[in-house]
Design an enzyme around this catalytic site. Structure first.
Site: not given
Ligand SMILES: NC(=O)c1ccc[n+]([C@@H]2O[C@H](COP(=O)([O-])OP(=O)(O)OC[C@H]3O[C@@H](n4cnc5c(N)ncnc54)[C@H](O)[C@@H]3O)[C@@H](O)[C@H]2O)c1
Length: 278
Positions: A157, A170
């Site tokens: 991130s 985080y």
């Molecule tokens: N959305 C943002 O603004 C943002 C910004 C920077 C980084 N991220 C990172 O991007 C990645 C994807 O997130 P997203 O934005 O698509 O959110 P999201 O919540 O839509 O998707 C995350 C997915 O991970 C799955 N998950 C969570 N814990 C898990 C586990 N223990 N085992 C297997 N699956 C699991 C969830 O069920 C979900 O489907 C994450 O690592 C998040 O930290 C997100």
């Protein structure tokens, strides 16, 4: 015309929705078959709802509509043995492994460090850091066995490169992913396996599109709306946009996964609209 990852197999965690689903579709569009897993369970302390079986089914439908194969299972990145079992079965069926998108992650309680709950802290580290290591650990033997090299892409991130208040768990996990990425890049280089990390700014997914997350950006506003969130989110970025779309992260993943990046390893790549340099 051959796709940019034609004939390769990619393992994607957190593939039911958000960035994970987008990754599955983008890699499939460019010729990869997919091994997908997701937790499909409530996340304690998360201010947003869980991904569902229907969400994962939609990922399957979208990949199959592109005439690519996909094996999708429920698994938890915190559970190494369970994760390894589904990956082993997927590789047995699809025949190889080339690409890993260690994407699964959570966002939970937001509070000053001294107020963070112990269980919430541990669950964050278990998922967003140890889960990424589990994903790599389960995948590496398969990629090495292919003898063709490969690409691991770890999702960190902007908070993996820069601190923000009230999310120490985080920020710590996402910084940890950078150390893991750099270490793996050194360890796996002799096998031509490349390891890089992605550093998104806010992405339009369920993880941030919820009122408690809006409040983190707008602490004085009691019930902030997406309209309130937009300028506050944009203020974090250098480019005048409030957030990026999942496909913007998928396109960076695709580049790192493809042979176009054949000599790129150990790189922390921001897809952040300039947030980190601001
Ligand atoms: N959305 C943002 O603004 C943002 C910004 C920077 C980084 N991220 C990172 O991007 C990645 C994807 O997130 P997203 O934005 O698509 O959110 P999201 O919540 O839509 O998707 C995350 C997915 O991970 C799955 N998950 C969570 N814990 C898990 C586990 N223990 N085992 C297997 N699956 C699991 C969830 O069920 C979900 O489907 C994450 O690592 C998040 O930290 C997100």
């Amino acid at each position: 015309m051959a796709g940019r990852v034609e004939g390769k197999v990619a393992f994607i965690t957190g593939a039911a929705r958000g960035q994970g689903r987008s990754h599955a579709i983008r890699l499939a569009e460019e010729g990869a078959d997919i091994i997908a897993i997701d937790l499909l369970e409530e996340i304690p302390g998360a201010p947003y709802g869980p991904a569902t079986r229907q969400d994962l089914d939609e990922t399957v439908r979208a990949v199959e509509a592109l005439d690519r194969r996909i094996i999708a299972s429920k698994a938890d990145v915190r559970d190494y043995e369970g994760l390894k079992a589904v990956l082993d079965a997927g590789v047995a069926e699809l025949g190889r492994l080339d690409i890993v998108a260690a994407n699964a992650g959570i966002s939970t309680q937001m509070a000053p460090s001294e107020e963070l709950d112990e269980a919430i802290w541990h669950d964050m580290i278990d998922t967003n850091l140890t889960g990424v290591w589990h994903t790599a650990k389960a995948a590496i033997p398969h990629i090495k066995a292919g003898g063709r090299g490969g690409s691991l892409v770890l999702t960190s991130s902007a908070t993996g490169l820069q601190a923000y208040p009230n999310v120490a768990h985080y920020v710590s996990a996402k910084h940890g992913v950078v150390g893991l990425m750099r270490t793996l890049a050194l360890e796996l280089a002799p096998d031509m396996i490349r390891v890089n990390s992605l550093h998104p700014t806010q992405v339009d997914t369920p993880m941030i599109m919820n009122e408690p997350t809006f409040r983190l950006f707008l602490p004085g506003v009691e019930h902030p709306t997406v309209e309130d969130f937009e300028p506050a989110s944009q203020a974090m970025n250098a480019l005048p946009i409030p957030w990026v779309e999942p496909v913007d992260i998928s396109n960076a993943l695709l580049f790192l996964a493809s042979d176009e990046a054949r000599y790129v390893t150990g790189v922390a790549l921001p897809i952040d609209a300039g947030a980190v340099v601001k």
